[in-house]
Design a protein around this motif. Structure first.
Motif, mmCIF file in Angstrom:
data_model
loop_
_atom_site.group_PDB
_atom_site.id
_atom_site.type_symbol
_atom_site.label_atom_id
_atom_site.label_comp_id
_atom_site.label_asym_id
_atom_site.label_seq_id
_atom_site.Cartn_x
_atom_site.Cartn_y
_atom_site.Cartn_z
ATOM 1 N N MET A 1 0.814 -1.257 -0.004
ATOM 2 C CA MET A 1 0.182 -0.119 0.177
ATOM 3 C C MET A 1 0.890 1.250 0.164
ATOM 4 O O MET A 1 2.004 1.477 0.751
ATOM 5 N N SER A 2 0.582 2.248 -0.879
ATOM 6 C CA SER A 2 1.180 3.471 -1.084
ATOM 7 C C SER A 2 1.174 4.412 0.311
ATOM 8 O O SER A 2 -0.142 4.631 0.488
ATOM 9 N N ILE A 3 2.246 5.140 0.546
ATOM 10 C CA ILE A 3 1.960 6.018 1.730
ATOM 11 C C ILE A 3 1.261 7.355 1.449
ATOM 12 O O ILE A 3 0.657 8.009 2.148
ATOM 13 N N PHE A 4 1.050 7.487 -0.085
ATOM 14 C CA PHE A 4 0.412 8.562 -0.585
ATOM 15 C C PHE A 4 -1.071 8.310 -0.548
ATOM 16 O O PHE A 4 -1.722 9.241 -1.106
ATOM 17 N N ARG A 5 -1.633 7.168 -0.509
ATOM 18 C CA ARG A 5 -3.030 6.770 -0.791
ATOM 19 C C ARG A 5 -3.938 7.586 0.072
ATOM 20 O O ARG A 5 -3.891 7.744 1.313
ATOM 21 N N ARG A 6 -4.754 8.329 -0.542
ATOM 22 C CA ARG A 6 -5.779 9.110 0.336
ATOM 23 C C ARG A 6 -7.065 7.957 0.818
ATOM 24 O O ARG A 6 -7.263 7.070 -0.040
ATOM 25 N N PRO A 7 -7.783 8.239 1.975
ATOM 26 C CA PRO A 7 -8.771 7.441 2.314
ATOM 27 C C PRO A 7 -10.069 7.650 1.151
ATOM 28 O O PRO A 7 -10.018 8.536 0.647
ATOM 29 N N ASP A 8 -10.918 6.443 0.985
ATOM 30 C CA ASP A 8 -11.851 6.568 0.058
ATOM 31 C C ASP A 8 -12.827 7.547 0.568
ATOM 32 O O ASP A 8 -13.101 7.777 1.744
ATOM 33 N N TYR A 9 -13.067 8.359 -0.337
ATOM 34 C CA TYR A 9 -13.854 9.621 -0.065
ATOM 35 C C TYR A 9 -15.003 9.476 -1.301
ATOM 36 O O TYR A 9 -14.909 9.316 -2.431
#
Length: 68
Positions: A1-9
């Motif tokens: 998992m990328s550290i830049f991934r945003r939470p699902d919105y």
């Protein structure tokens, strides 16, 4: 998992539309019927050509009055 991934919105609008579609599954079919009333019409090539022939050419600068 990328550290830049945003939470699902999902926006409030998207949530509202998804909820509305879940409550009224026939809504999309009704929208298609309404669209068919106004937009999905067969195009007559003869009428289309007559419309093109009836148009008047626009002047290059529409606000200019007759040159003196």
């Amino acid at each position: 998992m990328s550290i830049f991934r945003r939470p699902d919105y999902t926006s409030d609008t998207t949530q509202f539309i998804e909820q509305l579609k879940a409550q009224r599954p026939e809504l999309e079919a009704e929208q298609r019927q309404g669209r068919a009333l106004l937009w999905d019409k067969p195009v007559s090539r003869v009428e289309q050509q007559a419309f093109k022939d009836g148009q008047v050419a626009q002047k290059p600068y529409v606000y200019q009055t007759q040159a003196s």
